[in-house]
Enzyme design. Sequence first.
Site: not given
Length: 340
Positions: A286, A260, A49
Amino acid sequence: MRLAALPRFPLAQLPTPLEEATRLSHALGGVRILVKRDDLTGLALGGNKTRKLECLIGDALAQGASLVLTEGPAQSNHCRQTAAAAARAGLRCVLVLNSPDPAPPLQGNLLLDHLFGAEVHLVRHRDERHAELERLANLCAARGDRPYVIPTGGSTPVGAAAYVRAALELAAQLVERGVMATRVYLATSTSGGTHAGMVLGASLLGQPFEVIGVAVEDEAEAIRQRVAALAEATAELLGLERRFPPEAIIVDDRWVGPGYGVPSEETLEAIMLAARTEGLVLDPVYTGKAMAALIGQIRRGEVTPGETVVFLHTGGAPALFAQVERLAAVVASQRPVVEP
């Protein structure tokens, strides 16, 4: 191409290293694995990010913003890095986070959000975040602030453009080494910004490698649709014409596991193997799932020993400390026995 003309606020340590994972490669039968270390971008414990936020914070400052607002789950890597980027830029930061717990423990990314001075608002469900974000942005504007709203994951054309630049950076590193990579593996989700930027970058380079998006949530078709649309919108922002049919976007959803944020046994094994062969820290949300896909594809013979592949390490280490009990059990079960 207008990439160089986009406003940027310097946040990242670039270029990030491209490292050989020699012991991991050996453990998996000889496929050459390189790791693109975007966990080492430098801001707030690093992560993908940071690249996006260089463009997003640059755009916010160019528009005269006085604060940024964004959203995500309670353990959002994006929100943690946004809070840090805002602090670096002298902007206020407002976060809308979802958690089923009305008072989630201050650990992992959530602890860092508060450490960086973000104003945190909690909602119970993911589908409540957007409305609350809009409400807060309107409230801030009514008070005379100049809000800049960043969608989930920073996944706008402005944010995704940062990963077009990353694809060009990676290609230059491969050329410098005289290496041809056949695939780049990365974690992907319905926000899709990193995936879209890499897909567009690969297209501009003439498709030197396939971009393999490993789904971290059970939404493969939605991810394809989102990534294709965002790649096209990013191309338009850069003054380019590119079309990406959703069926051309590669999404491997065999490694999602229970859902998730919930690591499967394959995810936990991948985290352990990367740590014990390369000292590489992956996260359970992730990168652990993306590495599980790479390992699984090699073991199934879908990647051959003569290939060279790149694993894009997008960071996320703070999330490890929000799943201590699950990970501690795995570590304990594989602890070496020491004779008295």
